[in-house]
Design a protein around this motif. Structure first.
Motif, mmCIF file in Angstrom:
data_model
loop_
_atom_site.group_PDB
_atom_site.id
_atom_site.type_symbol
_atom_site.label_atom_id
_atom_site.label_comp_id
_atom_site.label_asym_id
_atom_site.label_seq_id
_atom_site.Cartn_x
_atom_site.Cartn_y
_atom_site.Cartn_z
ATOM 1 N N ASN A 102 -36.456 21.596 17.275
ATOM 2 C CA ASN A 102 -35.556 21.300 18.396
ATOM 3 C C ASN A 102 -35.110 22.615 18.999
ATOM 4 O OD1 ASN A 102 -34.884 18.557 19.133
ATOM 5 N ND2 ASN A 102 -34.149 18.288 17.035
ATOM 6 N N GLY A 103 -35.024 22.671 20.319
ATOM 7 C CA GLY A 103 -34.563 23.882 20.976
ATOM 8 C C GLY A 103 -35.703 24.747 21.473
ATOM 9 N N ARG A 104 -35.344 25.936 21.934
ATOM 10 C CA ARG A 104 -36.331 26.808 22.563
ATOM 11 C C ARG A 104 -37.093 27.637 21.535
ATOM 12 N NH1 ARG A 104 -34.965 32.162 23.094
ATOM 13 N NH2 ARG A 104 -32.870 32.768 22.435
ATOM 14 N N ILE A 105 -38.295 28.077 21.899
ATOM 15 C CA ILE A 105 -39.092 28.958 21.055
ATOM 16 C C ILE A 105 -38.805 30.400 21.483
ATOM 17 C CG2 ILE A 105 -41.424 29.636 20.384
ATOM 18 C CD1 ILE A 105 -42.275 26.750 20.815
ATOM 19 N N PRO A 106 -38.276 31.234 20.585
ATOM 20 C CA PRO A 106 -37.875 32.595 20.958
ATOM 21 C C PRO A 106 -39.047 33.568 20.956
ATOM 22 C CG PRO A 106 -37.356 32.204 18.669
ATOM 23 C CD PRO A 106 -37.924 30.911 19.200
ATOM 24 N N ASP A 107 -38.801 34.750 21.489
ATOM 25 C CA ASP A 107 -39.799 35.814 21.519
ATOM 26 C C ASP A 107 -39.693 36.695 20.277
ATOM 27 O OD1 ASP A 107 -40.708 35.047 24.063
ATOM 28 O OD2 ASP A 107 -39.116 36.218 25.033
ATOM 29 N N VAL A 108 -40.804 37.340 19.926
ATOM 30 C CA VAL A 108 -40.811 38.295 18.828
ATOM 31 C C VAL A 108 -39.859 39.449 19.154
ATOM 32 C CG1 VAL A 108 -42.204 39.982 17.558
ATOM 33 C CG2 VAL A 108 -43.143 37.728 18.075
ATOM 34 N N GLY A 109 -39.066 39.869 18.178
ATOM 35 C CA GLY A 109 -38.105 40.940 18.368
ATOM 36 C C GLY A 109 -36.736 40.462 18.787
ATOM 37 N N GLU A 110 -36.612 39.188 19.096
ATOM 38 C CA GLU A 110 -35.340 38.648 19.563
ATOM 39 C C GLU A 110 -34.424 38.330 18.382
ATOM 40 O OE1 GLU A 110 -33.779 34.931 22.359
ATOM 41 O OE2 GLU A 110 -35.919 35.359 22.163
ATOM 42 N N THR A 111 -33.152 38.659 18.508
ATOM 43 C CA THR A 111 -32.149 38.245 17.534
ATOM 44 C C THR A 111 -31.668 36.855 17.916
ATOM 45 O OG1 THR A 111 -31.442 40.519 17.130
ATOM 46 C CG2 THR A 111 -29.907 38.778 16.503
ATOM 47 N N VAL A 112 -31.715 35.934 16.960
ATOM 48 C CA VAL A 112 -31.457 34.525 17.282
ATOM 49 C C VAL A 112 -30.423 33.926 16.333
ATOM 50 C CG1 VAL A 112 -33.755 34.143 18.233
ATOM 51 C CG2 VAL A 112 -33.364 33.774 15.781
ATOM 52 N N LYS A 113 -29.856 32.817 16.782
ATOM 53 C CA LYS A 113 -29.043 31.954 15.934
ATOM 54 C C LYS A 113 -29.846 30.671 15.725
ATOM 55 C CE LYS A 113 -25.756 32.387 18.988
ATOM 56 N NZ LYS A 113 -24.503 32.199 19.735
ATOM 57 N N ILE A 141 -36.654 37.580 14.957
ATOM 58 C CA ILE A 141 -38.002 37.022 14.961
ATOM 59 C C ILE A 141 -39.009 38.157 14.763
ATOM 60 C CG2 ILE A 141 -39.703 35.677 16.241
ATOM 61 C CD1 ILE A 141 -37.153 34.139 15.560
ATOM 62 N N VAL A 142 -39.774 38.086 13.674
ATOM 63 C CA VAL A 142 -40.765 39.139 13.399
ATOM 64 C C VAL A 142 -42.194 38.638 13.602
ATOM 65 C CG1 VAL A 142 -39.245 40.341 11.799
ATOM 66 C CG2 VAL A 142 -40.833 38.625 10.917
#
Length: 223
Positions: A177-188, A204-205
């Motif tokens: 559920n939710g968005r797919i983040p980019d590599v290198g992004e700090t996420v919750k 995200i590595v």
């Protein structure tokens, strides 16, 4: 959601990204989209597909959301843990065919007798809950596990190894559920198996489709 679950083919094949059809039924009840099930495209399920479509057209989403677990409520407006003022970018479910997200653990006790298939009892640093997990592999002090849940405490025959406090160093799973983040992004993010339903954070590595690897884990809830 229960009615939708009964309509689905019931093969639990994992092609939709969920371990079981009942889990996919939750997503359908929120998004109203059942296009991820390849079996519903087969001719013998034409009537079933029409039945689900008719059901969705006559049952508004607001009526269904109240019956969903806290991790899924409000998914259209941001994914929240039990403390709904903290929003996650996505919830992280298992890789298709696996029982839960993968977790990488660093046991401070540095045990040497851990083998694949063992069950571990531990507490993640920063979390008050005792966890049970099954070992996938153990290499260079890091244990990769699947969460097994606390229900084993009900059985006196259940065998486990107590490794004490562990640092969680990584998660691997698929966005459900939710968005797919980019590599290198700090996420919750909200691990779908988390009993506390608490928002975690990390970096995200690796990313491959909806499958992610997250490291630099912080178990504290952000604002």
């Amino acid at each position: 959601m229960t009615k939708i679950s009964r309509m689905l083919p019931g093969y639990n094949c994992g092609e939709c990204g969920h371990r079981q059809c009942k889990d996919y039924a939750e997503e359908i009840s929120i998004k109203g989209d059942f296009g991820k099930c390849p079996h519903l495209e087969l001719e013998r399920f034409v009537d079933t597909r029409a039945e689900i479509k008719e059901f969705l057209s006559t049952h508004i989403i607001e009526d269904r959301v109240e019956d969903l677990p806290p991790a899924c409520q409000g998914c259209g407006e941001g994914i929240a843990g039990l403390k709904g003022d903290r929003k996650a970018d996505f919830s992280l479910g298992p890789i298709p065919g696996e029982p839960s997200c993968r977790e990488d653990l660093y046991p401070f006790s540095r045990p040497e007798d851990i083998e694949p298939g063992d069950f571990l009892r531990y507490r993640a640093l920063g979390c008050p809950v005792i966890h049970f997990a099954r070992v996938m592999m153990y290499s260079k002090g890091i244990v990769t596990v699947h969460l097994a849940g606390p229900h084993q405490l009900l059985s006196s025959e259940f065998q486990y190894k107590d490794v004490g406090t562990c640092m969680v160093t990584g998660f691997e799973g698929a966005v459900n559920n939710g968005r797919i983040p980019d590599v290198g992004e700090t996420v919750k993010f909200l691990p779908s198996h988390c009993r506390m339903q608490q928002v975690h954070s990390g970096v995200i590595v690796h990313s491959e489709g909806s499958r992610l690897r997250i490291e630099g884990i912080d178990l504290k809830i952000w604002r």
